[in-house]
Scaffold this motif. Sequence first.
Motif, PDB file in Angstrom:
ATOM      1  N   TYR A 386      25.189 -33.010  93.619  1.00 23.25           N
ATOM      2  CA  TYR A 386      25.282 -31.560  93.837  1.00 23.25           C
ATOM      3  C   TYR A 386      24.384 -31.136  95.003  1.00 23.25           C
ATOM      4  O   TYR A 386      24.753 -30.283  95.811  1.00 23.25           O
ATOM      5  N   ASP A 390      25.184 -29.193  98.464  1.00 20.64           N
ATOM      6  CA  ASP A 390      24.449 -28.034  99.001  1.00 20.64           C
ATOM      7  C   ASP A 390      24.202 -28.232 100.506  1.00 20.64           C
ATOM      8  O   ASP A 390      24.407 -27.316 101.307  1.00 20.64           O
ATOM      9  N   TYR A 487      30.283 -27.594  90.055  1.00 18.15           N
ATOM     10  CA  TYR A 487      29.377 -27.137  91.121  1.00 18.15           C
ATOM     11  C   TYR A 487      28.881 -25.713  90.838  1.00 18.15           C
ATOM     12  O   TYR A 487      27.723 -25.390  91.101  1.00 18.15           O
ATOM     13  N   THR A 488      29.739 -24.883  90.273  1.00 16.36           N
ATOM     14  CA  THR A 488      29.308 -23.530  89.908  1.00 16.36           C
ATOM     15  C   THR A 488      28.201 -23.593  88.854  1.00 16.36           C
ATOM     16  O   THR A 488      27.197 -22.881  88.939  1.00 16.36           O
ATOM     17  N   GLN A 491      25.013 -24.446  90.530  1.00 16.72           N
ATOM     18  CA  GLN A 491      24.421 -23.322  91.263  1.00 16.72           C
ATOM     19  C   GLN A 491      23.728 -22.346  90.310  1.00 16.72           C
ATOM     20  O   GLN A 491      22.663 -21.816  90.612  1.00 16.72           O
TER      21      GLN A 491
END
Length: 501
Positions: A386, A390, A487-488, A491
């Motif tokens: 991840y 980014d 991925y959400t 975050q």
Amino acid sequence: MSGKDFILALDQGTTSSRAILFDRDGVAQASAARELPQIFPRPGLVEHDPVQIWQDTLTTAREALAKADIRADQVAAIGIANQRETTVVWNRETGQPIHNAIVWQDRRTTDLCESLRQSGHGAMIQARTGLIIDPYFSATKIAWLLDNVAGARAAAEAGALAFGTIDSWLLWNLTGGANHSTDATNASRTMLFDIHRQCWDDELCGLFNIPMNVLPNVLDSADDFGLSSQDLFGSSIPITGMAGDQQAATVGQACFTPGMIKSTYGTGCFVMLNTGTEAVTSENRMLTTVAYRLDGQTTYALEGSIFIAGAAMQWLRDGLKLIDTAPDSEALAHGLESTNGVIMVPAFTGLGAPYWDADARGGILGLTRDSSIAHIVRAGLEAVCYQTRDLLLAMQADAGNVQGLSLDVLRVDGGMSENNWLMQFLSDILDVTVDRPIVTETTALGAAYLAGLQVGLFPSTAAITGQWRRQASFTPDMDPDRRDELYTAWQEAVARVRTVA
Ligand code: ADP
């Protein structure tokens, strides 16, 4: 055959000093290594003994030659790759360091950096050096040495002191004090070097209060740096290649075309994207840096770093004792469908690019009663992927305007890149092909390539490109909705551990 068929690469890293002897095909013939003791005078301070660094470098170089049964007169050249930014100041007369080396990780100049930031110097510094004000870089470390070692400032004003990063320090010693030089990649990490004009910047030297006479000459990454003293190896060897470790790895991975990108997964993770002759100014808090300089032509890169990559596995192994060895993580992760919502944000020392949140701290989120060791270990591996995403998203946004730049293959190296499960998940999360080369000692190989280019052992960068060999390739195989969902969730987890918006 000229009889000089080998290149001696000196790879002086943060935790070890290594020497590897390469042949014309870029194949390692012999190597030797010494672990480097870390000196921690106080929390947040990290030093190395420069004399030890030099002695270990010399010893490992001699050992590698002896192991391969190769004489110095069969070695065409020496190349140096080094831990970057780490700062040594020494006396030109005696060759003695005035203090231990201040290591890149050292945070003693945090206050000075904060006051520079507050007085609004950040934009000018970024415009000239490509860097973000941080104790990481050499400038404030040099200033600290001149201000805190008795008599140092007066000696520097009188021209009696020399500054160098580890490359310059090794060169000085290899040449018996005859040469005080560095290459453009190492210079670009000092925060005193104008990466556009390719020279030391007098205004920046004024701002940091550093007399320019302490600075080394800046040469190309493949250049004539000097000859090793005859007594060191039996006969003298030209030193013709030099680059900071991540830049050397970029060369070792043959990332010579704009858009090519490499990511090194060791203790931390360093991503470098070749942007060609264009120095792309980052609006997403990436660093702009010199990838390499050949024949006076500068090639630039965007760089992003993740502080904790393999170090998370070390923590799971040594701190929590959840695994016996780092490679055990592969089978544990492989045995699960998912982490069941467990997310690890390994912000043990804050978050690096693109967040630059020094005060953030780590977290393991989404734990339930059935969370197991395997879930946590897998979450530690997933975090690396991840975080790479980014960085890649930030780089893509920055590099969006560079012509012909498409980012579709990531070349990986470093100890963690041996983990096949991790490399597949990385490819899945990035939606990018991940290629792993046969030679994963890319840092040393890059130093050898640079040195060999200068002496003609490698005729061109195209010849080096031709030597790069893929060992394994991982292609994306994940449903896009699943990728977005994961991925959400990452975050959201990052947002929870951050201290600044
Ligand atoms: P460095 O050069 O920064 O010392 P290396 O490139 O030697 O690091 O990589 C070692 C790091 O990679 C260690 O932090 C270790 O925990 C991790 N590592 C090594 N092998 C694996 C593996 N198979 N899976 C996960 N992590 C690994």
